[in-house]
Enzyme design. Structure first.
Site, mmCIF file in Angstrom:
data_model
loop_
_atom_site.group_PDB
_atom_site.id
_atom_site.type_symbol
_atom_site.label_atom_id
_atom_site.label_comp_id
_atom_site.label_asym_id
_atom_site.label_seq_id
_atom_site.Cartn_x
_atom_site.Cartn_y
_atom_site.Cartn_z
ATOM 1 N N HIS A 137 0.815 -1.215 0.000
ATOM 2 C CA HIS A 137 0.000 0.000 0.000
ATOM 3 C C HIS A 137 0.850 1.268 0.000
ATOM 4 O O HIS A 137 1.922 1.324 0.618
ATOM 5 C CB HIS A 137 -0.917 0.010 1.231
ATOM 6 N N HIS A 146 11.732 -1.331 -12.447
ATOM 7 C CA HIS A 146 11.549 -2.784 -12.556
ATOM 8 C C HIS A 146 11.640 -3.400 -11.159
ATOM 9 O O HIS A 146 12.682 -3.300 -10.503
ATOM 10 C CB HIS A 146 12.625 -3.375 -13.471
HETATM 11 C C1 LIG Z 1 24.385 -6.371 -7.622
HETATM 12 C C2 LIG Z 1 24.782 -6.770 -9.017
HETATM 13 C C3 LIG Z 1 24.242 -5.735 -10.013
HETATM 14 C C4 LIG Z 1 26.305 -6.739 -9.064
HETATM 15 O O1 LIG Z 1 26.726 -7.117 -10.320
HETATM 16 P P1 LIG Z 1 28.301 -7.112 -10.641
HETATM 17 O O2 LIG Z 1 28.870 -5.759 -10.310
HETATM 18 O O3 LIG Z 1 28.451 -7.630 -12.042
HETATM 19 O O4 LIG Z 1 28.852 -8.110 -9.559
HETATM 20 P P2 LIG Z 1 29.827 -9.357 -9.717
HETATM 21 O O5 LIG Z 1 29.054 -10.561 -10.137
HETATM 22 O O6 LIG Z 1 31.028 -8.937 -10.533
HETATM 23 O O7 LIG Z 1 30.289 -9.595 -8.210
HETATM 24 C C5 LIG Z 1 31.149 -8.688 -7.537
HETATM 25 C C6 LIG Z 1 31.142 -9.063 -6.069
HETATM 26 O O8 LIG Z 1 29.889 -8.701 -5.496
HETATM 27 C C7 LIG Z 1 29.244 -9.845 -4.940
HETATM 28 N N1 LIG Z 1 27.807 -9.720 -5.267
HETATM 29 C C8 LIG Z 1 27.250 -9.628 -6.497
HETATM 30 N N2 LIG Z 1 25.916 -9.532 -6.412
HETATM 31 C C9 LIG Z 1 25.614 -9.588 -5.107
HETATM 32 C C10 LIG Z 1 24.408 -9.566 -4.389
HETATM 33 N N3 LIG Z 1 23.215 -9.436 -5.034
HETATM 34 N N4 LIG Z 1 24.441 -9.639 -3.052
HETATM 35 C C11 LIG Z 1 25.635 -9.772 -2.379
HETATM 36 N N5 LIG Z 1 26.831 -9.797 -3.025
HETATM 37 C C12 LIG Z 1 26.824 -9.708 -4.362
HETATM 38 C C13 LIG Z 1 29.886 -11.039 -5.610
HETATM 39 O O9 LIG Z 1 29.801 -12.195 -4.808
HETATM 40 C C14 LIG Z 1 31.287 -10.543 -5.787
HETATM 41 O O10 LIG Z 1 31.968 -10.666 -4.558
HETATM 42 P P3 LIG Z 1 33.542 -11.051 -4.502
HETATM 43 O O11 LIG Z 1 34.249 -9.923 -5.209
HETATM 44 O O12 LIG Z 1 33.814 -11.101 -3.022
HETATM 45 O O13 LIG Z 1 33.665 -12.345 -5.213
HETATM 46 C C15 LIG Z 1 24.238 -8.159 -9.444
HETATM 47 O O14 LIG Z 1 24.968 -9.225 -8.880
HETATM 48 C C16 LIG Z 1 22.781 -8.371 -9.059
HETATM 49 O O15 LIG Z 1 22.414 -8.706 -7.921
HETATM 50 N N6 LIG Z 1 21.903 -8.171 -10.070
HETATM 51 C C17 LIG Z 1 20.479 -8.365 -9.940
HETATM 52 C C18 LIG Z 1 20.041 -9.508 -10.840
HETATM 53 C C19 LIG Z 1 18.550 -9.677 -10.844
HETATM 54 O O16 LIG Z 1 17.854 -9.342 -9.915
HETATM 55 N N7 LIG Z 1 18.014 -10.196 -11.930
HETATM 56 C C20 LIG Z 1 16.577 -10.307 -12.093
HETATM 57 C C21 LIG Z 1 16.255 -10.432 -13.553
HETATM 58 S S1 LIG Z 1 14.535 -10.393 -13.837
#
Ligand SMILES: CC(C)(COP(=O)(O)OP(=O)(O)OC[C@H]1O[C@@H](n2cnc3c(N)ncnc32)[C@H](O)[C@@H]1OP(=O)(O)O)[C@@H](O)C(=O)NCCC(=O)NCCS
Length: 209
Positions: A137, A146
């Site tokens: 709400h 999104h």
């Molecule tokens: C947050 C996010 C944008 C980061 O992306 P990124 O910068 O490419 O991150 P990376 O995969 O390179 O990871 C970098 C570090 O962050 C950590 N990390 C990435 N995503 C994380 C998350 N959601 N929560 C906690 N830690 C996260 C990784 O474990 C990594 O840690 P390390 O360096 O200790 O190994 C991405 O992981 C994410 O959560 N995207 C959302 C995806 C989603 O919701 N999709 C839905 C589609 S409908």
């Protein structure tokens, strides 16, 4: 609006989910457009018949259009181009979503199966409330937001333009999330989030790369 033929711009996986929702909501057929056309000829079950210019030209004959691109900035940009050209835009609600009669939804917005939107939520244009997400709400979502599958916004949360709340994230009540924000998958947001930042974890903190 006559629910005959819906044009979807964005022949992606997200586009397939939008197509499914539109057909379930009563559209008789969908046709895809994508800027990768003519290389891209189909989105598995549906043909791709042109690009953005073709949607604006309206040659393929459709009753309304919707931008089915996951990237928030790009989705909003394309929707603005369609709006400027006077194209009629649809709003699609999957019949198995639960949307309060006291909530408002903007044009070009899609609500997927299992999503719940509660009373007095205001959802802007070109938003996605994805599968099983909840928007409680009095939440306010600006354009191009999104809410990913399974994410939960408690009551009175405000989300700025083109922000993306990741899959399974949770946001405490009354929190302000800025524009152009990325909330990582599974994050638990308990404090306001500044424009343009990425936060992850529980409690959510700035994501430093
Ligand atoms: C947050 C996010 C944008 C980061 O992306 P990124 O910068 O490419 O991150 P990376 O995969 O390179 O990871 C970098 C570090 O962050 C950590 N990390 C990435 N995503 C994380 C998350 N959601 N929560 C906690 N830690 C996260 C990784 O474990 C990594 O840690 P390390 O360096 O200790 O190994 C991405 O992981 C994410 O959560 N995207 C959302 C995806 C989603 O919701 N999709 C839905 C589609 S409908």
């Amino acid at each position: 609006m006559r629910l005959n033929r819906l044009a979807l711009l964005g022949a992606s996986g997200h586009g397939k989910v939008v197509a499914d929702a539109a057909l379930a909501a009563g559209w008789r057929s969908v046709v895809f457009f994508d800027d990768a056309w003519p290389q891209r000829q189909d989105n598995r079950h549906w043909p791709v018949v042109g690009d953005l210019a073709a949607v604006i030209g309206g040659a393929a004959g459709f009753d309304a259009a919707l931008v089915s691109i996951g990237n928030c900035e790009v989705r909003w940009q394309k929707q603005q181009a369609l709006m400027a050209a006077g194209i009629s835009l649809a709003t699609v609600i999957h019949p198995r979503a639960c949307v309060s009669r006291f909530a408002t939804l903007g044009v070009g917005t899609v609500v997927m199966a299992g999503a719940v939107i509660n009373a007095d939520a205001e959802i802007g244009d070109a938003c996605i409330v994805n599968t099983g997400a909840t928007v409680d709400h009095d939440c306010t979502l600006a354009h191009g937001v999104h809410i990913s599958p399974g994410a939960n916004l408690s009551g009175g949360v405000r989300v700025g333009a083109c922000s993306w709340i990741g899959v399974g994230a949770a946001v405490r009540q009354g929190i302000d999330i800025g524009a152009g924000v990325m909330v990582g998958a599974g994050a638990v947001v308990v404090k306001p989030v500044a424009d343009g930042s990425t936060v992850v974890g529980s409690p959510a903190r700035d994501h430093v790369i």
